[in-house]
Design a protein around this motif. Sequence first.
Motif, PDB file in Angstrom:
ATOM      1  N   LEU A   1       0.821  -1.216   0.000  1.00  0.00           N
ATOM      2  CA  LEU A   1       0.000   0.000   0.000  1.00  0.00           C
ATOM      3  C   LEU A   1       0.854   1.265   0.000  1.00  0.00           C
ATOM      4  O   LEU A   1       0.374   2.347   0.349  1.00  0.00           O
ATOM      5  CB  LEU A   1      -0.920   0.014   1.229  1.00  0.00           C
ATOM      6  CG  LEU A   1      -1.866  -1.177   1.375  1.00  0.00           C
ATOM      7  CD1 LEU A   1      -2.644  -1.069   2.676  1.00  0.00           C
ATOM      8  CD2 LEU A   1      -2.816  -1.259   0.204  1.00  0.00           C
TER       9      LEU A   1
ATOM     10  N   LEU B   1      -0.496   4.625  -1.968  1.00  0.00           N
ATOM     11  CA  LEU B   1      -1.545   5.401  -1.303  1.00  0.00           C
ATOM     12  C   LEU B   1      -1.053   5.990   0.007  1.00  0.00           C
ATOM     13  O   LEU B   1      -1.381   7.142   0.337  1.00  0.00           O
ATOM     14  CB  LEU B   1      -2.767   4.514  -1.057  1.00  0.00           C
ATOM     15  CG  LEU B   1      -3.970   5.195  -0.410  1.00  0.00           C
ATOM     16  CD1 LEU B   1      -4.490   6.317  -1.290  1.00  0.00           C
ATOM     17  CD2 LEU B   1      -5.085   4.188  -0.126  1.00  0.00           C
TER      18      LEU B   1
ATOM     19  N   LYS C   1      -2.468  -4.241  -3.543  1.00  0.00           N
ATOM     20  CA  LYS C   1      -1.611  -3.367  -4.350  1.00  0.00           C
ATOM     21  C   LYS C   1      -2.396  -2.747  -5.488  1.00  0.00           C
ATOM     22  O   LYS C   1      -2.242  -1.555  -5.795  1.00  0.00           O
ATOM     23  CB  LYS C   1      -0.424  -4.173  -4.884  1.00  0.00           C
ATOM     24  CG  LYS C   1       0.569  -3.345  -5.667  1.00  0.00           C
ATOM     25  CD  LYS C   1       1.754  -4.181  -6.112  1.00  0.00           C
ATOM     26  CE  LYS C   1       2.750  -3.339  -6.890  1.00  0.00           C
ATOM     27  NZ  LYS C   1       3.929  -4.159  -7.320  1.00  0.00           N
TER      28      LYS C   1
ATOM     29  N   SER D   1      -4.790  -0.101  -4.052  1.00  0.00           N
ATOM     30  CA  SER D   1      -4.027   1.079  -3.656  1.00  0.00           C
ATOM     31  C   SER D   1      -3.609   1.901  -4.866  1.00  0.00           C
ATOM     32  O   SER D   1      -3.705   3.137  -4.863  1.00  0.00           O
ATOM     33  CB  SER D   1      -2.796   0.654  -2.855  1.00  0.00           C
ATOM     34  OG  SER D   1      -1.944   1.744  -2.609  1.00  0.00           O
TER      35      SER D   1
ATOM     36  N   SER E   1      -4.894   5.686  -5.849  1.00  0.00           N
ATOM     37  CA  SER E   1      -3.904   6.754  -6.010  1.00  0.00           C
ATOM     38  C   SER E   1      -4.050   7.439  -7.359  1.00  0.00           C
ATOM     39  O   SER E   1      -3.992   8.674  -7.459  1.00  0.00           O
ATOM     40  CB  SER E   1      -2.492   6.191  -5.847  1.00  0.00           C
ATOM     41  OG  SER E   1      -2.336   5.569  -4.590  1.00  0.00           O
TER      42      SER E   1
ATOM     43  N   LEU F   1      -8.943   5.921   2.142  1.00  0.00           N
ATOM     44  CA  LEU F   1      -8.428   5.064   3.215  1.00  0.00           C
ATOM     45  C   LEU F   1      -9.561   4.283   3.872  1.00  0.00           C
ATOM     46  O   LEU F   1      -9.393   3.101   4.217  1.00  0.00           O
ATOM     47  CB  LEU F   1      -7.697   5.914   4.242  1.00  0.00           C
ATOM     48  CG  LEU F   1      -6.989   5.164   5.377  1.00  0.00           C
ATOM     49  CD1 LEU F   1      -5.932   4.218   4.826  1.00  0.00           C
ATOM     50  CD2 LEU F   1      -6.370   6.143   6.362  1.00  0.00           C
TER      51      LEU F   1
ATOM     52  N   LEU G   1     -10.407   1.509   1.535  1.00  0.00           N
ATOM     53  CA  LEU G   1      -9.371   0.479   1.546  1.00  0.00           C
ATOM     54  C   LEU G   1      -9.509  -0.443   2.757  1.00  0.00           C
ATOM     55  O   LEU G   1      -9.468  -1.675   2.617  1.00  0.00           O
ATOM     56  CB  LEU G   1      -7.997   1.141   1.536  1.00  0.00           C
ATOM     57  CG  LEU G   1      -6.799   0.206   1.564  1.00  0.00           C
ATOM     58  CD1 LEU G   1      -6.741  -0.657   0.310  1.00  0.00           C
ATOM     59  CD2 LEU G   1      -5.504   0.990   1.720  1.00  0.00           C
TER      60      LEU G   1
END
Length: 403
Positions: free
Chosen positions: A41, A44, A152, A155, A159, A217, A220
């Motif tokens: 991660l 991010l 991954k 993230s 991003s 976040l 996630l």
Amino acid sequence: MQVYPSASNNLSISDATEICKSVFSIQAACSDSVGNAKQKLKVLLTCLRITGFLFYKPKRGERNRKDFVSKIYCSTVLLILWINFGFATLYFKDMTVFNGVLCNVIVSTVWFFQAACFVTNNFFRCHLVEDFLYDLDSYLSEVSLDMYRSLKNVSLALSISYFIWLGCAFTFGGLSNLFVSDSPIDGTSFGAFVILKIFLAIVYFYFVSSWYLLMSLFVLLSYILYRSFTDLNTRLSNVVNQDGCCRGDLEIFRLQHHRVCLLLEKANAIFSVYVLITIGTVIPLIVFTLYFVIFESIEMFKFFAVWWSVSLAVLQLLVVFVCGALVNHYAHASLWQIFGVDLHRFTSEQSQQACMFVSQLTSHPIGFTAMGLFVIDKPTIITFVGTIITYTVVIIQFKPGSD
């Protein structure tokens, strides 16, 4: 007595090379497994650190200059957003009539208040993110669940969409009309006015970043909990056949479910205030924005900007409700599989384990909470959606008829 030759005498160079490669590969695998989630991660988390929304708390007895500087930077960002909120409240002193202009100021001030509260909560809670990821690594290694590749990808997607969001926010000029952009002090010079505009641009950057990154976040962590609960439910369904016979140990699944609930509890400690502020501010934002649209005759440019604001508010509320409801639903999904077991085929110890698992799933709702006031679940969504629709109908009924 027979003397055997030592291993060093029979070890060739190629064998030694292979052994070294094996040792290094094992060390690399071990180092990759420790803090693997944090590494996956990284993109991010780096965005959060650059924008001042994440710093790691040094361990006891350790002093990390980098983390100290990061904490000072996060404190500065927090101070900037609260100063901006204080400036926004100055515009209420000239308001004497409740009209569309006042609604516009209220909407702007609520947005600023929301961002300042988000960052304040994140300032005191963001160090728990590292603890959450450490516990996640421990749990994934225990259940042999490979989630790192999907983490991954999620993230990276969040991003990339963050930079797209920045481009949309800074190129869509109508969005700036929703914020108080004129100087609250009369008689300011041109240089002071330029400095104020630069300050507002910096504030706007931190505002749009806090709105998106903290929501990302939350998404996630919700995705991590969703995957953990669904994997547990899948493995549990594989050991309970259609005849109600359980081929596995329910106590193992109960303890694993408890581990995921502990992860959820840590994630809730990070975002319980975020959930409460979102629900408490977004609903008034939607109501006042709709009032502004209905009662004020505005130009087309500002009209689209207002609806852009409404869309963002609805999206923010939708993310909190959907993620919270998904986590709540799959946290209790194991209950129906346990109800399908045949207790006649169980020993007394197995029956006791099943009853304890059922008690764990039914004793209290599991999910994200609004500071413990209520849990985000499906009935909560229906209640708040009904509230928004009710207030919207009331506002429409108060609209005066045209000539």
